[in-house]
Scaffold this active site. Structure first.
Site, PDB file in Angstrom:
ATOM      1  N   SER A 129      -2.294   3.960   5.930  1.00 16.64           N
ATOM      2  CA  SER A 129      -2.856   2.623   5.820  1.00 16.64           C
ATOM      3  C   SER A 129      -4.253   2.582   6.445  1.00 16.64           C
ATOM      4  O   SER A 129      -5.133   3.333   6.031  1.00 16.64           O
ATOM      5  CB  SER A 129      -1.901   1.612   6.455  1.00 16.64           C
ATOM      6  OG  SER A 129      -2.244   0.288   6.112  1.00 16.64           O
ATOM      7  N   ASP A 182       3.434  -0.861  -3.810  1.00 16.59           N
ATOM      8  CA  ASP A 182       2.682  -1.227  -2.605  1.00 16.59           C
ATOM      9  C   ASP A 182       1.838  -2.465  -2.916  1.00 16.59           C
ATOM     10  O   ASP A 182       0.897  -2.406  -3.716  1.00 16.59           O
ATOM     11  CB  ASP A 182       1.785  -0.068  -2.183  1.00 16.59           C
ATOM     12  CG  ASP A 182       1.159  -0.264  -0.807  1.00 16.59           C
ATOM     13  OD1 ASP A 182       1.071  -1.421  -0.362  1.00 16.59           O
ATOM     14  OD2 ASP A 182       0.765   0.751  -0.204  1.00 16.59           O
ATOM     15  N   HIS A 234       4.578   0.089   0.706  1.00 19.37           N
ATOM     16  CA  HIS A 234       3.534   0.470   1.658  1.00 19.37           C
ATOM     17  C   HIS A 234       4.061   1.292   2.833  1.00 19.37           C
ATOM     18  O   HIS A 234       3.291   2.018   3.465  1.00 19.37           O
ATOM     19  CB  HIS A 234       2.842  -0.788   2.178  1.00 19.37           C
ATOM     20  CG  HIS A 234       1.610  -0.514   2.990  1.00 19.37           C
ATOM     21  ND1 HIS A 234       0.519   0.143   2.482  1.00 19.37           N
ATOM     22  CD2 HIS A 234       1.313  -0.790   4.299  1.00 19.37           C
ATOM     23  CE1 HIS A 234      -0.413   0.264   3.424  1.00 19.37           C
ATOM     24  NE2 HIS A 234       0.047  -0.289   4.527  1.00 19.37           N
TER      25      HIS A 234
END
Length: 325
Positions: free
Chosen positions: A183, A229, A260
């Protein structure tokens, strides 16, 4: 006086001795015995030279299989040690192979995502990667809300600590370093690649990079995302990947049905791609390239795959590359 000829043969060589008949045969027998020993030593040499020594000095571990690259553990026993805060980052954990007979190891620095802790979400990756033959440093960030540029700086600081000050620094090859992040940490890994072109590989797992595109990235880069995601969407990653220079080695894939948080727990979808990538680029181990090129050896669960196959280990000049973007 007649001459007696005695010939010895061994794999890879032979020797002939001539002696005059009538002389004592005892010296001849002694000479024969000595030469037999010498020939035996030469014949045994190929068997005693490690397979990796003739080709790649960084090759580690047995020949890989589809099952081994997807396994939750590799073949090396591991240990770990804590890292205190300081040296440009907020401490963390080092994982490393305990085997000291293999020489030094390539290294991987891993940083978590926005508001996350490595210990909570990516710690599973430490002993797993170490068991495949890497020294791993898991990085806790100075602030949980650090953006990609700060996380990239902390990844590089962690690698500097690992290779220069850490208690395992003598186990690490400082010329074979890589970065991984999830991320915002994935964006940090890509920032680190932009800032230090000597890195052997970078991996962004659902990477978010608010600082900009990848036009300055010259490090072999993997971008991995999930089709479900909603935080870092497939369309965002499509655009990020498209900004890579055409000359930068890369792999881009989408995992079918992954959200995610797919990197925050063990999963074979990720491992069977990530291990071959790091082995190929960090260890220059071409035994693993077949799992990535010309397509994934096991495409199960992969909805999109693009690469610059054939992937070329560091130091190999790019030529005849099939850019599959």
């Amino acid at each position: 006086m007649p001459v007696e000829q005695i010939q010895l043969r061994a794999p890879g060589g032979s020797a002939t001795i001539r002696a005059r008949q009538g002389l004592s045969r005892t010296p001849v027998r002694r000479i024969v015995a000595v030469i037999a020993v010498i020939l035996g030593m030469f014949a045994a040499l190929p068997a005693t030279v490690p397979a990796s020594a003739a080709g790649n000095p960084y090759q580690r571990g047995p020949d890989p299989t589809l099952a081994s690259v997807a396994a939750t553990r590799g073949t090396f026993a591991t240990a770990q040690t804590s890292v205190p805060p300081g040296n440009g980052f907020n401490g963390g954990t080092i994982y490393y192979p305990t085997d000291t007979s293999q020489g030094t190891w390539g290294a991987v620095a891993i940083v978590p995502g926005y508001t996350a802790r490595f210990a909570d979400e990516e710690a599973w990756m430490g002993p797993w990667l170490a068991s495949f033959g890497f020294v791993v440093i898991g990085v806790e960030t100075n602030s949980r809300t650090d953006y990609d540029t700060a996380r990239g700086a902390q990844l590089l600081a962690a690698l500097d600590y690992l290779t220069q000050k850490s208690p395992v620094r003598h186990r690490v090859d400082p010329t074979r370093l890589s970065v991984v992040g999830h991320s915002m940490g994935g964006g940090g890994a890509l920032v680190a690649a932009e800032r230090r072109s000597s890195l052997k590989a970078a991996v962004g797992l659902a990477p978010f990079k608010p600082s900009g595109n990848l036009a300055a990235d010259r490090v072999p880069t993997m971008i991995m995302g999930g089709t479900r995601d909603t935080t870092v969407t497939p369309s965002y990653l499509d655009g990020l990947h498209a900004s890579l220079p055409a000359t930068t080695e890369n792999v881009y894939l989408q995992l079918n049905g992954a959200n995610h948080l797919f990197p925050t727990k063990p999963n074979t979808l990720e491992t069977r791609i990530l291990i071959p990538w790091l082995k190929t680029l960090v260890d220059s181990d071409t035994r693993y390239t077949k799992f990535l090129c010309p397509a994934p050896a096991d495409p199960t669960g992969i909805s999109k795959y693009r690469s610059t196959c054939p992937l070329l280990p560091s130091g190999t000049a790019p030529s005849a590359r099939a850019d599959r973007r």
